[in-house]
Write an enzyme that holds these catalytic residues in place. Sequence first.
Site, PDB file in Angstrom:
ATOM      1  N   ALA A 196       2.491  -1.898  -7.645  1.00 28.82           N
ATOM      2  CA  ALA A 196       2.605  -2.031  -9.099  1.00 28.82           C
ATOM      3  C   ALA A 196       2.656  -3.502  -9.498  1.00 28.82           C
ATOM      4  O   ALA A 196       1.948  -3.934 -10.421  1.00 28.82           O
ATOM      5  CB  ALA A 196       3.840  -1.300  -9.604  1.00 28.82           C
ATOM      6  N   TYR A 197       3.481  -4.257  -8.816  1.00 26.61           N
ATOM      7  CA  TYR A 197       3.596  -5.690  -9.113  1.00 26.61           C
ATOM      8  C   TYR A 197       2.269  -6.400  -8.862  1.00 26.61           C
ATOM      9  O   TYR A 197       1.807  -7.201  -9.683  1.00 26.61           O
ATOM     10  CB  TYR A 197       4.703  -6.297  -8.248  1.00 26.61           C
TER      11      TYR A 197
END
Length: 250
Positions: free
Chosen positions: A156-157
């Site tokens: 996600a990051y």
Amino acid sequence: MNEIDLKGKRGVVTGGAQGIGRAVVERLLRSGASVAIWDRDGDLAAKVAQELGALGQVKTVAVDITDYPAVEKAVAETVTSLGGIDLLVNNAGIAGPNAPVPDYPVDAWRQVIEIDLTGVFLCCRAVVPLMQKQNYGRIVNVASVAGKEGNPNAAAYSAAKAGVIALTKSLGKELAGLDIAVNCITPAAARTAIFDQMTQAHIDYMLSKIPRGRFVAVEEIAAMVAWLLSAENSFTTGAVFDLSGGRATY
């Protein structure tokens, strides 16, 4: 410390109450700018403003950058207190949990994308019209080397920061006909409170990938940001500036 001339400029730093953001706020003040700290932790922002107040004019706005009406309100408050906005540093972000994609919590994915990518878009959307009207502005988006290379167990990051890089390039092209520069930086990890969201194994992994053999200092990041926000940076836009300690391969 090299002197960067930001005298008379009015800046916004999101997530400016700690870590990279706080270092950027201090560097901008020392360079002569007035600064509005946008942070969801209003109390911490107020504490930082008090600590740095002797360096110049510092205002604080408690704001959730994922809430567009709140961002619009923050713009209005900042214009009232500082007289306008010339500089924008989109720094606010979270790491999210460390987990492989099949196990990654869906809600956590959405939260990371909302804060780390959509929040940057919303702040740019609200501030850019002011810069267009005055034909001047400097925007620096804080991405990450993870957005270039993709860190395992941090999908996600990594995806959000890759999105920030693409958003920077797109917006830079849109505004290239004006005296507005939009660039981003891709630092390696800095030892800040964001480490509290990561496993030790992930921290060790990140350090192992940095040829310099250490994490980047927040003051080193702030130094690059200050130049990118200066009038001297009058040609480069839509670009990615590496702060990875030799890790990045492009």
